[in-house]
Design a protein around this motif. Sequence first.
Motif, PDB file in Angstrom:
ATOM      1  N   CYS A  67       0.829  -1.204   0.000  1.00  0.00           N
ATOM      2  CA  CYS A  67       0.000   0.000   0.000  1.00  0.00           C
ATOM      3  C   CYS A  67       0.866   1.258   0.000  1.00  0.00           C
ATOM      4  O   CYS A  67       0.492   2.283  -0.558  1.00  0.00           O
ATOM      5  CB  CYS A  67      -0.953  -0.001   1.192  1.00  0.00           C
ATOM      6  N   SER A  68       2.051   1.171   0.589  1.00  0.00           N
ATOM      7  CA  SER A  68       2.911   2.350   0.671  1.00  0.00           C
ATOM      8  C   SER A  68       3.574   2.686  -0.661  1.00  0.00           C
ATOM      9  O   SER A  68       4.117   3.767  -0.825  1.00  0.00           O
ATOM     10  CB  SER A  68       3.971   2.176   1.763  1.00  0.00           C
TER      11      SER A  68
ATOM     12  N   TYR B  82      -9.850   4.587   9.027  1.00  0.00           N
ATOM     13  CA  TYR B  82      -9.508   3.174   8.850  1.00  0.00           C
ATOM     14  C   TYR B  82     -10.294   2.250   9.775  1.00  0.00           C
ATOM     15  O   TYR B  82     -10.780   1.204   9.357  1.00  0.00           O
ATOM     16  CB  TYR B  82      -8.004   2.974   9.061  1.00  0.00           C
TER      17      TYR B  82
ATOM     18  N   ARG C  93      -3.222   7.561   3.350  1.00  0.00           N
ATOM     19  CA  ARG C  93      -3.834   6.503   4.152  1.00  0.00           C
ATOM     20  C   ARG C  93      -5.261   6.918   4.506  1.00  0.00           C
ATOM     21  O   ARG C  93      -5.593   8.100   4.538  1.00  0.00           O
ATOM     22  CB  ARG C  93      -3.064   6.277   5.458  1.00  0.00           C
TER      23      ARG C  93
END
Length: 96
Positions: free
Chosen positions: A14-15, A70, A66
């Motif tokens: 994801c990074s 979340y 991000r």
Amino acid sequence: MIPISQVPPASLSCSTCEACCCRLEVLLITDTGVPSQYIKKNPHEISTMLRLADGWCAALDRNTMRCSIYEVRPLICREFELGEADCRSERAKFGY
């Protein structure tokens, strides 16, 4: 244990993605606690995640890339898995 054939390659993370999946339309089909400022209702009263004019999810923190919600993200976001077919397809659209 995850079968080795299903483990995403180290190059997929994801990074290293720039949150390609955060450009998809997300239907809210369950109540996970998404704050109301991130919810949009269409003319048929179907709830979706609010997207900004440029197509990005309004809950995406642009500084970190991000999810800012979340812990209460929609079910479809929880089920979207790193390295699976939809993930790879979205990444490919944006050159990742």
